[in-house]
Design an enzyme around this catalytic site. Structure first.
Site, PDB file in Angstrom:
ATOM      1  N   GLN A   1      95.869  68.489  54.843  1.00  0.00           N
ATOM      2  CA  GLN A   1      94.711  69.049  55.501  1.00  0.00           C
ATOM      3  C   GLN A   1      93.514  68.819  54.605  1.00  0.00           C
ATOM      4  O   GLN A   1      93.445  69.342  53.515  1.00  0.00           O
ATOM      5  CB  GLN A   1      94.942  70.540  55.717  1.00  0.00           C
ATOM      6  CG  GLN A   1      94.105  71.089  56.816  1.00  0.00           C
ATOM      7  CD  GLN A   1      94.742  72.303  57.437  1.00  0.00           C
ATOM      8  OE1 GLN A   1      95.577  72.965  56.843  1.00  0.00           O
ATOM      9  NE2 GLN A   1      94.340  72.627  58.651  1.00  0.00           N
ATOM     10  N   GLY A   2      92.611  67.991  55.060  1.00  0.00           N
ATOM     11  CA  GLY A   2      91.438  67.685  54.251  1.00  0.00           C
ATOM     12  C   GLY A   2      90.273  68.540  54.674  1.00  0.00           C
ATOM     13  O   GLY A   2      90.414  69.427  55.514  1.00  0.00           O
ATOM     14  N   GLY A   3      89.149  68.274  54.099  1.00  0.00           N
ATOM     15  CA  GLY A   3      87.963  69.069  54.347  1.00  0.00           C
ATOM     16  C   GLY A   3      87.527  69.058  55.802  1.00  0.00           C
ATOM     17  O   GLY A   3      86.894  69.977  56.268  1.00  0.00           O
ATOM     18  N   PHE A   4      87.877  68.043  56.517  1.00  0.00           N
ATOM     19  CA  PHE A   4      87.336  67.932  57.855  1.00  0.00           C
ATOM     20  C   PHE A   4      88.401  67.858  58.944  1.00  0.00           C
ATOM     21  O   PHE A   4      88.108  67.553  60.075  1.00  0.00           O
ATOM     22  CB  PHE A   4      86.437  66.703  57.953  1.00  0.00           C
ATOM     23  CG  PHE A   4      85.272  66.759  57.006  1.00  0.00           C
ATOM     24  CD1 PHE A   4      84.073  67.312  57.397  1.00  0.00           C
ATOM     25  CD2 PHE A   4      85.381  66.251  55.717  1.00  0.00           C
ATOM     26  CE1 PHE A   4      83.000  67.360  56.539  1.00  0.00           C
ATOM     27  CE2 PHE A   4      84.300  66.298  54.851  1.00  0.00           C
ATOM     28  CZ  PHE A   4      83.103  66.863  55.253  1.00  0.00           C
ATOM     29  N   GLY A   5      89.638  68.099  58.585  1.00  0.00           N
ATOM     30  CA  GLY A   5      90.651  68.072  59.629  1.00  0.00           C
ATOM     31  C   GLY A   5      92.041  67.811  59.093  1.00  0.00           C
ATOM     32  O   GLY A   5      92.246  67.654  57.898  1.00  0.00           O
ATOM     33  N   ILE A   6      92.984  67.762  60.032  1.00  0.00           N
ATOM     34  CA  ILE A   6      94.383  67.582  59.662  1.00  0.00           C
ATOM     35  C   ILE A   6      94.703  66.092  59.598  1.00  0.00           C
ATOM     36  O   ILE A   6      94.193  65.302  60.398  1.00  0.00           O
ATOM     37  CB  ILE A   6      95.298  68.273  60.697  1.00  0.00           C
ATOM     38  CG1 ILE A   6      94.923  69.757  60.756  1.00  0.00           C
ATOM     39  CG2 ILE A   6      96.760  68.094  60.338  1.00  0.00           C
ATOM     40  CD1 ILE A   6      95.617  70.506  61.870  1.00  0.00           C
ATOM     41  N   VAL A   7      95.543  65.744  58.638  1.00  0.00           N
ATOM     42  CA  VAL A   7      95.908  64.340  58.471  1.00  0.00           C
ATOM     43  C   VAL A   7      97.365  64.141  58.875  1.00  0.00           C
ATOM     44  O   VAL A   7      98.245  64.897  58.470  1.00  0.00           O
ATOM     45  CB  VAL A   7      95.715  63.897  57.007  1.00  0.00           C
ATOM     46  CG1 VAL A   7      96.034  62.421  56.870  1.00  0.00           C
ATOM     47  CG2 VAL A   7      94.299  64.187  56.549  1.00  0.00           C
TER      48      VAL A   7
ATOM     49  N   LYS B   1      93.286  60.926  60.610  1.00  0.00           N
ATOM     50  CA  LYS B   1      92.629  62.203  60.380  1.00  0.00           C
ATOM     51  C   LYS B   1      91.946  62.645  61.661  1.00  0.00           C
ATOM     52  O   LYS B   1      91.073  61.957  62.182  1.00  0.00           O
ATOM     53  CB  LYS B   1      91.614  62.065  59.249  1.00  0.00           C
ATOM     54  CG  LYS B   1      90.701  63.277  59.145  1.00  0.00           C
ATOM     55  CD  LYS B   1      89.880  63.259  57.896  1.00  0.00           C
ATOM     56  CE  LYS B   1      90.648  63.929  56.785  1.00  0.00           C
ATOM     57  NZ  LYS B   1      89.820  64.210  55.622  1.00  0.00           N
TER      58      LYS B   1
ATOM     59  N   ASP C   1      82.794  66.202  48.503  1.00  0.00           N
ATOM     60  CA  ASP C   1      84.014  67.000  48.410  1.00  0.00           C
ATOM     61  C   ASP C   1      85.032  66.274  47.535  1.00  0.00           C
ATOM     62  O   ASP C   1      86.179  66.088  47.915  1.00  0.00           O
ATOM     63  CB  ASP C   1      84.579  67.288  49.808  1.00  0.00           C
ATOM     64  CG  ASP C   1      85.663  68.378  49.762  1.00  0.00           C
ATOM     65  OD1 ASP C   1      85.767  69.075  48.726  1.00  0.00           O
ATOM     66  OD2 ASP C   1      86.405  68.526  50.747  1.00  0.00           O
TER      67      ASP C   1
END
Ligand code: NAG
Ligand code: NAG
Ligand code: NAG
Ligand code: NAG
Ligand code: NAG
Ligand code: NAG
Ligand code: NAG
Ligand code: NAG
Ligand code: NAG
Length: 805
Positions: A503-509, A523, A620
């Site tokens: 889970q990155g800063g802008f969504g699920i991977v 992503k 980020d």
């Protein structure tokens, strides 16, 4: 220079001739006439003068032609390699029609190399173009002209090139020095092989290429077209000659092209009001102009500190420091070509100087479509480009390694053959459209698709007419791979939980696998602060263009209803934090590996910051965003994502603070201000984490701890105990020193990434002392009225970020 071809021609002693009453206001000498040192000829309108000159402290005398308005600018020299050593010389037209330079003892010092015999009514004339001609009056033919024997200067009307019938070449060669016109090391010569271009040689070393002539300009100098109000550039390529010349338009100022003593080609024009010469073009100018600064299959970007990056579908061939102008490495193909229209496609590299074309195959008479077809059919073809962009026809095909490609503003496009699997699934689009029509959401997607077409059209309007013929070309879409949702659903098993990898800063991977086997990371962007579709597409293209071996490659995007997805290459070793903070795995990382990782991150970040065209701030950067490939090369991920959320990067204040606690710079947390220096701060934290194996989190502030140790002069205690530091103390200290410089409180005090990179790469640079008082530790300086929102990695209470001491 052969001596004594001309028999003695003087019937009266030289000195008598010298003082004979000949009027030298004229522009010509008839047979039997001469000029001696001190006298000169002037062209009819007075533009040029011919006479004797010397340079600097030397007593050597030369016969030359110069601009009357600027006598120091000598455009032609007769006896450059055989100077007179005193002022007793004379330039004489003999009774038999030839001419030569004689010394006091009537010995021939210099004479023209090629001369026909048997003329007796010749005249030597200095023309207003700067050309010195020997003309036979009875037949009115030019027997000899100085324009055929250039020195270091090309004047309007002079030709540079080769006579293909006789093999005779005209080219420039530099003076040895500013004071010495004798032949220097550099020459400027037409290469008639393949697609012709002009080359600066340093003796036998290729120094600079102009890039092939493409009908409008030399591929490496698109700005030439902006001077067409002053000049006509003429290029001839036919059975009898290949040549280049330029003509000045009426009333254009004096101009010249000179290959100067330093091996630099300069175009100058005379600025009459200021009585000076203005240089308006010069080359080589930047590091990428020098031949093969980057290795094969890479492209050079001058403003970028890392300079070289691999072409799409290629990866660095050697893991050595090839980017530091080491040309031996270069890049190698990632997926082999299949040698068929099914498996291969073309990728367009926009705005470049085309690669070295000496060995390229040229067919000037076929259409660009035929060219593409031929290239696709022929296994040995690696890339193609139109031969003539003015008429948009002809074909240049490269069959050997592509070398010396450079990004140039408004340059030409190069169509490079790569495996379709490197292009994304562009030919699945037709299928996608069928699915769309059945789907209830078809309108939305249709709008997207039309938007996409409009966007493309807008972007390509520059070459609209010429490229229209290529518009229905499926490969043409390849420079912005858009994946269809079916492909993505299939690849990720309908976004199954088991495929979730992070889970990155802008969504699920999600991890996924494309039909042809390539592993991808998808992503799914979350959030509703999206910009419009066009901007999104723009940004994705920008991010897709960022290719560097320390960045995770973006393969394309996918848009479905309101959802947007980014598709990246998948890296087996996952992220850095899983290594450095893991009790077992971190033991596998010795100091060398750690240093390589630090340098790799620095390099990637440097590329993001200093890539002149985009200047990306990551915002980020954290250990979890550094992925490792199977050779432990670090690759920065999630770069550019911030851009996908916000249109205007010039804004340096933002209400949405995107970031991760522990890595955010003080000014970013409190004031929402971000700049490249915020990334430098995050980099500093990562550096300290890599060396210490400790996380910089709220409970145990690594930065504060590092400062404490620095003050106590025991910084080496910070080093991870599993790292063998014996013998590396100096290096480690130096590296930590750089880390501390990066986490200084005041953004202005932090070094730029280019300085960081230099400090890490060189042992000799003296590092400034990091300033302790400028680190972030005063709680009183917080203004806690800011909103932090977003996913788990974003929301932070600023007060927990720091530790009072
Ligand atoms: C003129 O020059 C040619 C060759 O350079 C020579 O054969 C001829 O004898 C010369 N004539 C005179 C009158 O010097
Ligand atoms: C010029 O060179 C000649 C030989 O080429 C020599 O005899 C003479 O002394 C030189 N003169 C000067 C002033 O150097
Ligand atoms: C000038 O140089 C020539 C050789 O180039 C020589 O023969 C002559 O004597 C010299 N004259 C003077 C005055 O030095
Ligand atoms: C030039 O040569 C021609 C023959 O080739 C001759 O008839 C003529 O008289 C000559 N002229 C002069 C000025 O010597
Ligand atoms: C020309 O090349 C030679 C050999 O490398 C070198 O010694 C000399 O300094 C060069 N000359 C100039 C003017 O650069
Ligand atoms: C040659 O040209 C370059 C570029 O204009 C300039 O920087 C350099 O000083 C010139 N060299 C000489 C010897 O004039
Ligand atoms: C370039 O790198 C190769 C290894 O890839 C190395 O052998 C060579 O010495 C390097 N050359 C230079 C000039 O650094
Ligand atoms: C190419 O086309 C031009 C005219 O279009 C023609 O004159 C020329 O002969 C052709 N060359 C070849 C090699 O076919
Ligand atoms: C492919 O291109 C090369 C180089 O131009 C040429 O020698 C070869 O004949 C071509 N092969 C085919 C099958 O056309």
């Amino acid at each position: 220079m052969k001596k004594g071809i001309l028999p003695k021609i003087f019937t009266i002693p030289l000195f008598i001739l010298a003082f004979s009453p000949i009027a030298f206001s004229t522009d010509s000498l008839q047979h039997g006439q001469n000029i001696i040192d001190g006298q000169k000829l002037a062209s009819s309108k007075g533009t040029f003068e011919l006479g004797f000159f010397s340079r600097g402290l030397s007593t050597n005398r030369f016969v030359g032609i110069w601009f009357r308005v600027a006598p120091d600018v000598v455009v032609w020299v007769a006896n450059r390699d055989s100077p007179l050593n005193n002022t007793t010389g004379a330039l004489t037209v003999g009774n038999n029609g030839s001419f030569a330079l004689y010394d006091a003892s009537e010995k021939i010092i210099w004479q023209p190399t090629v001369i026909k015999n048997g003329y007796n009514t010749t005249i030597l004339q200095l023309q207003d173009s700067g050309n010195l001609i020997l003309k036979d009056l009875s037949s009115n033919t030019v027997i000899w002209q100085s324009f055929d024997y250039p020195i270091n200067t090309l004047l309007p009307g002079m030709k540079l090139g080769k006579n293909l019938r006789t093999g005779f070449e005209t080219y420039l060669s530099s003076w040895k020095s500013g004071d010495d016109p004798s032949t220097g090391n550099y020459s400027y010569k037409m290469d008639t092989e393949g697609a012709p271009e002009i080359i600066i040689w340093d003796r036998d070393q290729l120094r600079y290429r102009s890039g092939m002539w493409n009908g409008l300009y030399f591929s490496g100098q698109p700005s030439m077209v902006t001077y067409t109000d002053m000049f006509n550039f003429l290029f001839v390529r036919d059975q009898s000659e290949v040549s280049y010349s330029f003509e000045a338009k009426p009333n254009a100022p004096f101009s010249r092209l000179v290959l100067n003593e330093s091996g630099v080609k300069q175009r100058l024009v005379w600025n009459q009001p200021h009585q000076t010469w203005n240089v308006f073009l010069s080359a080589p100018k930047d590091v990428c102009d020098y031949y093969a600064t980057c290795g094969p299959f890479s492209v050079c970007q001058p403003e970028d500190m890392t300079t070289c990056s691999c072409l799409r579908g290629f990866e660095p061939a050697a893991s050595t420091e090839w980017y530091m102008r080491n040309t031996s490495g270069g890049c190698q193909r990632r997926t082999p070509l299949g040698c068929s229209a099914d498996s291969d496609g073309f990728y367009v590299i926009k705005e470049v100087k085309l690669p070295y074309s000496h060995k390229a195959t040229v067919d000037a008479n076929i259409s660009v479509e035929d060219c593409k077809r031929r290239c696709l059919m022929n296994c040995s073809c690696l890339a193609y480009a139109p031969f003539n962009i003015k008429e948009w026809n002809g074909c240049v095909m490269w069959n050997t390694e592509l070398i010396d490609i450079k990004y140039v503003k408004d340059g030409q496009d190069l169509y490079m053959k790569i495996s379709k699997s490197e292009l994304g699934s562009s030919n699945k689009k037709m299928l996608a459209i069928t699915v769309i029509l059945i789907s209830s959401a078809f309108t939305v997607i249709l709008i997207c698709f039309v938007g996409y077409l409009i966007w493309r059209k807008k972007r390509d309007s520059k070459q609209e007419t010429t490229e229209r013929s290529l518009a229905n070309d499926s490969f043409k879409d390849a420079d912005l791979p858009v994946f269809d949702i079916q492909t993505i659903l299939q690849a990720t098993d309908n976004f199954s939980k088991t495929n979730e990898v992070g889970q990155g800063g802008f969504g699920i991977v999600y991890k996924g696998k494309l039909p042809y086997g390539q592993e991808i990371a998808v992503k799914r962007l979350t959030g509703n602060s999206f910009q419009g579709l066009n901007e999104f597409m723009n940004e994705v293209t920008v991010v897709a263009k960022l290719q560097h071996r320390n960045l995770v490659g973006l393969l394309g995007c996918c848009i479905h209803n309101n959802e947007r997805m980014l598709i990246y290459e998948f890296l087996t070793n996952k992220s850095l934090d899983l290594f450095i903070f893991d009790s077992e795995k971190r033991a596998t990382l010795d100091w060398r590996t750690r240093l390589d990782i630090i340098k790799g991150i620095a390099r990637g970040l440097l590329y993001l910051h200093h890539d002149s065209r985009f200047n990306i701030i990551h915002r980020d950067l954290k250990a979890a965003n550094i992925l490792l490939d199977d050779e432990m090369n670090p690759k920065i991920s999630d770069f550019g994502t911030a851009r996908l959320f916000e249109r205007d990067q010039a804004v340096i204040r933002t209400e949405i603070v995107v970031g991760t606690r522990g890595y955010m710079s003080p000014e970013y947390i409190t004031e929402g201000k971000f700049s490249v220096k915020s990334d430098v701060y995050s980099f500093g934290v990562i550096l300290l984490e890599i060396i210490s194996g400790k996380r910089n989190n709220g409970n145990q502030n690594l930065v504060t701890y590092a400062w404490k140790l620095w003050e106590e002069q025991s910084i080496l205690k910070l080093i991870d105990e599993v790292v063998e530091s014996t013998g590396f103390a100096t290096e480690l200290t130096r590296c930590l020193h750089v880390g501390l410089l990066c986490v200084q409180k005041c953004p202005d005090n932090r070094p730029s990434m280019s300085s960081v990179f230099m400090m890490l790469s060189s042992d000799n640079l003296v590092l400034p002392a990091p300033n302790k008082s400028l680190i972030w530790r005063s709680i009183g300086e917080f203004t806690a009225d800011h909103h932090f929102y977003g996913s788990e990695s974003i929301s932070v209470d600023p007060l927990t970020v720091i530790e009072g001491r």
